[in-house]
Design a protein around this motif. Structure first.
Motif, mmCIF file in Angstrom:
data_model
loop_
_atom_site.group_PDB
_atom_site.id
_atom_site.type_symbol
_atom_site.label_atom_id
_atom_site.label_comp_id
_atom_site.label_asym_id
_atom_site.label_seq_id
_atom_site.Cartn_x
_atom_site.Cartn_y
_atom_site.Cartn_z
ATOM 1 N N GLY A 2 -57.171 -65.171 68.928
ATOM 2 C CA GLY A 2 -58.312 -65.969 69.319
ATOM 3 C C GLY A 2 -58.536 -67.194 68.254
ATOM 4 N N LYS A 3 -59.518 -67.369 67.798
ATOM 5 C CA LYS A 3 -59.595 -68.507 66.905
ATOM 6 C C LYS A 3 -58.950 -68.727 65.825
ATOM 7 C CE LYS A 3 -64.629 -69.555 67.981
ATOM 8 N NZ LYS A 3 -65.849 -69.899 67.835
ATOM 9 N N LYS A 23 -60.017 -60.050 58.636
ATOM 10 C CA LYS A 23 -58.386 -59.678 58.647
ATOM 11 C C LYS A 23 -58.163 -58.875 60.061
ATOM 12 C CE LYS A 23 -58.257 -56.208 55.206
ATOM 13 N NZ LYS A 23 -57.669 -55.308 55.795
ATOM 14 N N GLU A 24 -59.153 -58.024 60.424
ATOM 15 C CA GLU A 24 -59.162 -57.041 61.397
ATOM 16 C C GLU A 24 -59.622 -57.737 62.750
ATOM 17 O OE1 GLU A 24 -57.128 -54.705 61.005
ATOM 18 O OE2 GLU A 24 -57.112 -54.623 58.743
ATOM 19 N N PRO A 39 -55.624 -61.497 47.198
ATOM 20 C CA PRO A 39 -55.239 -59.850 47.129
ATOM 21 C C PRO A 39 -54.160 -59.596 47.955
ATOM 22 C CG PRO A 39 -57.808 -60.502 47.545
ATOM 23 C CD PRO A 39 -57.017 -61.719 47.499
ATOM 24 N N SER A 40 -53.348 -58.510 47.468
ATOM 25 C CA SER A 40 -52.303 -58.360 48.113
ATOM 26 C C SER A 40 -52.417 -57.738 49.347
ATOM 27 C CB SER A 40 -51.490 -57.255 47.110
ATOM 28 O OG SER A 40 -52.330 -56.109 47.062
ATOM 29 N N VAL A 41 -53.538 -57.124 49.574
ATOM 30 C CA VAL A 41 -53.959 -56.582 51.031
ATOM 31 C C VAL A 41 -54.086 -57.561 51.963
ATOM 32 C CG1 VAL A 41 -56.400 -56.800 50.583
ATOM 33 C CG2 VAL A 41 -55.565 -55.109 52.308
ATOM 34 N N LEU A 42 -54.211 -58.921 51.760
ATOM 35 C CA LEU A 42 -54.218 -59.797 52.523
ATOM 36 C C LEU A 42 -53.011 -60.656 52.918
ATOM 37 C CD1 LEU A 42 -57.427 -61.892 51.214
ATOM 38 C CD2 LEU A 42 -57.361 -60.449 53.285
#
Length: 317
Positions: A2-3, A23-24, A39-42
């Motif tokens: 998407g965008k 992010k989801e 952050p590492s999760v990103l």
């Protein structure tokens, strides 16, 4: 996919929280950082790309803005001594650089994260109404109003959907100012001036949902005040927060004492290059009551709040 959404200040407090919220989603995220890392999760998501850039150097922004549909602008400098000496540069000129490159790259929408203080003193009885002719008293608010005017001028001239989200005080775990208040309260160091100050609050979850809607929905343009239905003063909020935390209730202190503490922090920041959790301009803007008319938010962005007031959402602190 998407965008394509660019978040400036993506390594900062609210910017990183929005990135985690999006992010989801079915989007491609461009995360713009300067010195800090995200952050590492990103970094684990295929739909996320991190760009190192400097808003003071327009040439470094081109790659990050290529193909972008929506920009959400958080980036700024806080917690540094003498903000009156740099905010006109880091707020206004740097934002001007971002807009220049956004126009060249064909960005469709730019969302500025602002606050109700740009209209000056407002209250629940006389809320901020989305005007651009306010008379703010602090340097933070004066320069943010200049950013808003710049954004809407660019929007008119270049066909960009210009959006200002005037956000009340965001509360919840992980919000820097709230976490700092909790730390000071734990050690009986939290103080507040005596004069009641109206504040408009919004929970982290409701703020993120409203901002997500501003990114994703069609036809979003103009000024939106982001806040809940609660009516309270800063003093009431801090008292209730301390009670919830089982910490020491904030002291009611004379203003000169709080300003003295702010000057001390600014001096330490200047001498040792450390952050200044208080500045005199923070105190100046903090004393201004602020409350916004949220009717547009409810109609177009967030028809239903998860937490109608901070007493419903106090468990998130």
């Amino acid at each position: 996919m998407g965008k394509r959404i660019l978040i400036t200040g993506a390594a900062g407090n609210l910017g990183s929280l929005l990135a985690c919220r999006l992010k989801e989603e079915d989007v491609c995220l461009h995360l713009l950082t300067h010195r800090k890392d995200v952050p590492s999760v990103l970094k684990e998501k295929e739909n996320i790309t991190v760009f190192k850039a400097d808003l003071g150097e327009p040439g470094t922004l081109t790659e990050a803005l290529q193909g972008v549909d929506v920009v959400v602008h958080f980036a700024g400098v806080l917690f540094r001594h003498n903000p009156e000496k740099f905010l006109s540069t880091t707020n206004t000129r740097y934002f001007n650089n971002l807009l220049d490159v956004a126009v060249v790259q064909g960005v469709k929408r730019v969302i500025l994260i602002s606050f109700p203080h740009v209209e000056g003193e407002t209250t629940p009885e006389h809320p901020a109404a989305g005007r651009l002719d306010g008379t703010p008293v602090s340097v933070h608010a004066i320069t943010r109003l200049e950013e808003e005017k710049l954004l809407f001028d660019y929007g008119r001239k270049n066909g960009i959907e210009a959006v200002s989200l005037r956000v009340g005080m965001v509360y919840g775990r992980g919000i820097l100012m709230v976490d700092a208040a909790r730390w000071f309260s734990r050690y009986a160091l939290l103080g507040v001036w005596q004069k009641p100050t109206w504040i408009h609050l919004i929970s982290t979850e409701d703020f993120l949902e409203a901002t997500r809607a501003a990114c994703m929905k069609e036809g979003i343009e103009g000024i939106y005040h982001i806040g809940d239905d609660g009516v309270q003063t800063l003093q009431e909020f801090l008292d209730e927060a301390a009670k919830h935390w089982h910490t020491v209730k904030p002291w009611r202190m004379p203003l000169w004492m709080i300003n003295t503490a702010a000057r001390f922090f600014e001096l330490c920041s200047r001498l040792f290059g450390v952050r200044s959790p208080l500045t005199v301009d923070f105190i100046r803007i903090g004393q201004v009551s602020y409350y916004g008319d949220t009717s547009r938010m409810k109609e177009e962005l967030l028809p239903r709040l998860k937490y109608r007031d901070f007493r419903e959402g106090i468990g998130t602190l």
